[in-house]
Design an enzyme around this catalytic site. Sequence first.
Site, short mmCIF file in Angstrom:
data_model
loop_
_atom_site.label_atom_id
_atom_site.label_comp_id
_atom_site.label_asym_id
_atom_site.label_seq_id
_atom_site.Cartn_x
_atom_site.Cartn_y
_atom_site.Cartn_z
N GLU A 9 0.74 -1.10 -0.11
CA GLU A 9 0.03 -0.15 0.14
C GLU A 9 0.90 1.43 0.16
O GLU A 9 0.32 2.32 -0.55
CB GLU A 9 -1.01 -0.06 1.16
CG GLU A 9 -2.10 -1.04 1.09
CD GLU A 9 -2.96 -0.90 2.41
OE1 GLU A 9 -3.52 0.26 2.77
OE2 GLU A 9 -3.18 -2.18 3.13
N ASP A 82 -2.39 -4.74 3.50
CA ASP A 82 -2.62 -5.05 5.04
C ASP A 82 -3.64 -5.97 5.12
O ASP A 82 -4.52 -6.52 4.34
CB ASP A 82 -3.18 -3.76 5.66
CG ASP A 82 -1.93 -2.75 5.73
OD1 ASP A 82 -0.74 -3.14 5.82
OD2 ASP A 82 -2.31 -1.53 5.87
N ASP A 84 -6.08 -6.12 7.23
CA ASP A 84 -7.57 -6.16 7.70
C ASP A 84 -8.26 -5.99 6.65
O ASP A 84 -8.02 -6.21 5.44
CB ASP A 84 -7.65 -4.74 8.53
CG ASP A 84 -7.18 -3.67 7.93
OD1 ASP A 84 -6.78 -3.71 6.49
OD2 ASP A 84 -6.93 -2.48 8.54
N GLU A 86 -9.92 -3.47 5.12
CA GLU A 86 -9.67 -2.48 4.28
C GLU A 86 -8.63 -2.91 3.16
O GLU A 86 -8.57 -2.74 1.93
CB GLU A 86 -9.15 -1.13 4.87
CG GLU A 86 -9.11 0.17 4.13
CD GLU A 86 -10.50 0.60 4.03
OE1 GLU A 86 -10.95 1.68 3.10
OE2 GLU A 86 -11.43 0.25 4.79
N TYR A 283 1.44 -4.54 13.12
CA TYR A 283 0.36 -3.72 12.44
C TYR A 283 -0.27 -3.07 13.58
O TYR A 283 -1.04 -3.49 14.51
CB TYR A 283 -0.61 -4.86 11.80
CG TYR A 283 -1.49 -4.09 10.87
CD1 TYR A 283 -1.02 -3.18 9.87
CD2 TYR A 283 -2.93 -4.36 10.68
CE1 TYR A 283 -1.90 -2.27 9.12
CE2 TYR A 283 -3.91 -3.73 10.03
CZ TYR A 283 -3.27 -2.89 9.18
OH TYR A 283 -4.09 -2.02 8.37
N ARG A 285 -3.44 -1.33 13.47
CA ARG A 285 -4.79 -1.55 13.42
C ARG A 285 -5.44 -2.96 13.98
O ARG A 285 -5.50 -3.71 13.08
CB ARG A 285 -5.37 -1.18 11.82
CG ARG A 285 -5.22 0.52 11.35
CD ARG A 285 -5.91 0.49 10.00
NE ARG A 285 -5.64 1.85 9.87
CZ ARG A 285 -5.01 2.30 8.82
NH1 ARG A 285 -4.30 1.33 8.28
NH2 ARG A 285 -4.53 3.42 8.56
N HIS A 328 -4.36 -10.28 14.27
CA HIS A 328 -3.86 -11.60 14.98
C HIS A 328 -3.19 -11.18 16.25
O HIS A 328 -3.23 -11.82 17.44
CB HIS A 328 -3.33 -12.60 14.25
CG HIS A 328 -3.77 -13.12 13.04
ND1 HIS A 328 -5.19 -13.70 13.10
CD2 HIS A 328 -3.46 -13.03 11.65
CE1 HIS A 328 -5.60 -13.86 12.00
NE2 HIS A 328 -4.69 -13.41 11.09
#
Length: 783
Positions: A9, A82, A84, A86, A283, A285, A328
């Site tokens: 990203e 990523d 998630d 999104e 990560y 988020r 996780h």
Amino acid sequence: MAKNLLIVESPAKAKTIEKYLGKDFIVKSSIGHIRDLPEKGIGIDIEHDFAPDYVVSPDKKKVVSELKKLAKEAETVWLATDEDREGEAIAWHLLSELGVDEKKTRRVVYHEITKSAIEEAIKNPRSIDRALVDAQQARRILDRLVGYELSPVLWRKVKPSLSAGRVQSVAVRLIVEREREVNGFVAVPYFKVDGLFNANDTNFHAELDKRYDNEQQAHEFLTKINGAEFSVKDLEKKPAKRSPSAPFTTSTLQQEASRKLSFSVLQTMRVAQGLYERGDITYMRTDSVNLSQQAINGAKEEIEKTFGAKYAQTRQYKTKSSSAQEAHEAIRPTDFSAKEIEGHNDNERRLYDLIRKRTIASQMANAEIEKTTITISQNKTQDNFIATGEVILFDGFLRVYSESDDDTDEQENSETLPLLKVNQKVNFAEANATQRFPSSLPRYTEASLVKKLEALGIGRPSTYAPTISTVQKRGYVVKESKEGTPRPYKVITLKNGTVTSATKTEITGAEKAKLFPTDIGSVVTDFLIENFGEILDYNFTANVEEEFDIIAEGKLSWTKMLKKFYTPFHITVEKATAVKEKASGEKLLGQDANGKNVYVKIGRYGPMVQIGDFNPDEEGETKPEDKPKYSKLRADQRMETITLEEALNLFKMPRKVGIYEEQEMAAGIGRFGPYIRHDGKFYSIPKEDDVYTIGEERAIEIIKDKRQKEIEKNIKTFAHDPEIRVLKGRFGPYITMDKKNYKIPKGKEASELTLEECLEIIKNDTSAGKKKRGFTPRKKAKE
């Protein structure tokens, strides 16, 4: 050309990952989302199962073109966005837009950017999880539907250019309701009594176990105990343990960074993203507090090495929220032995240190504490004084980290008590009955608002920062710090056999970085609650989030969920549109000296005061002298708290102050605050002066002072081109022309610059139009 194209990203992440992969890989960035719903129009085919019309963003066309070329040439395309929802959606959009065969694509996920994590991800690819994509699509489309249909209603019924959002409007409601609680709170004062005692050559404090409603009762008590003998009635010691907090989730990191580092929520996410992309933390988020076994082992090894084996106590925390499925692991360092990180700015180092200490502490032993409570009685009344204290017997995790309180800036320190015995006499030094005023619930900070949203089940880790940023950008909420005001309070003292009273002063009402609703935010909230109560209902909003989670699990069709929501919502929109009355928040404050009504309300250009009503004659005409008068509210005034006197004062501006240099001086209040106007120029009135009472002499002082500063600011001017000036600024000398500023290159002496040199500097300046570097949330929230 490399055999493998791996797409992430962000450019920073691409650079980090490229170091870990061999020459067979080329790593490129999509720079966030490559496509979205169109900016104009709804972009959703409601009649055909809410089919979205995705378009490539104009600023991403070049990126997409390059990625298409590289994807066509590569043998395998790895989608490494990523982990998630999104990120899953971005991977799906890339797959759809690049036009590559799905058989030659691989989806890989990782929660930290380390060599081992990236290599492990490459070994274990998977296909795109369509359930996660559907959950993100459902959120995006539902939010577009709400924004697209609600916003025009607000334009017609409240004020042009307004907008509404599903989560954002609920966040504003929380702030509005808290503000009304604060303004409506009536503090009933009381007196608390604190005694100072001495025993074993140690001074200590104890508080009376009751409070008094008024000064007379407190005075009577101190008079009664004058000359009393004091002794230890009871002494209780209890062992206690204090456990460390769990590692950080997104919301707890945002809260603690606000309290300890004074970071805004958006700043925390920007800094954390930089740390993640450079491979320093996992990560950022996540709503999970889980740690991998590898992380637990790494923390244990570091604790035993630094503090010794007795400080280590491994733990596995469990996430309370059943919806914690976006990641996780908790936020943690990727390398526990790295106490400091190189090549980072101060904010990155501070946030990393906070994350590391919190994670290390979570795997450390409990702190062992001995709590002591001493009850002191006296022979004049049945009332007791209570002294409390604690001793840390073993510091455990406190050696590394202590969590801050939610609503206080600092924690109270526990007093060390002397070693006493039951029935032992203690010496009385003095007692003070101090008048105290209860406080209302505090206004929200960004951090405490995140905590409240999370507690209500509203929003998810990726939405907190953009939600709080959006409501401020829209002008519904402002973040402000306010100075306190003096407040007198009574203190009654018993000392040396005499009871005395005194009045002291304290500063109260100070606010630091608190969230306040604007007038338009309050009016819009009231309108939405009245007409769209379900949308602003906390339970409804939380239930929608749960439905997104169920979609992500593959147990609910996203189109069915949208149909269930949209049909009744659209009917409500049509009903609200049909209502003729506009919502202005109008409130009658009273009448002026001529008996005309004085109102405060929202007008076309914002909050204002209106004096008089429209009273047309039989022909529908209104005489000029009978027409209502209007005045805008000052920036520091609110519709809900402005008084009649304050409203009428607005119409006294501008007022004549005096004459200076044969020109009239007038005091007024403008867009940037109070000012003195003289000879076509404006001079700001300092905070310590009152615009309503400032006189001629002081106004002249302000004008002279400003002129002197302007003289001192001027380094050089040019007769042939007076528009160009060399000035002294806050950060050093600079050139100004046509209200634009230009940096003077190093090695140039400002006072010796020629007109030609200034023009050359202006011509060669490349800073104009450059965007400042900053964090832009991936989540688009325009609706």
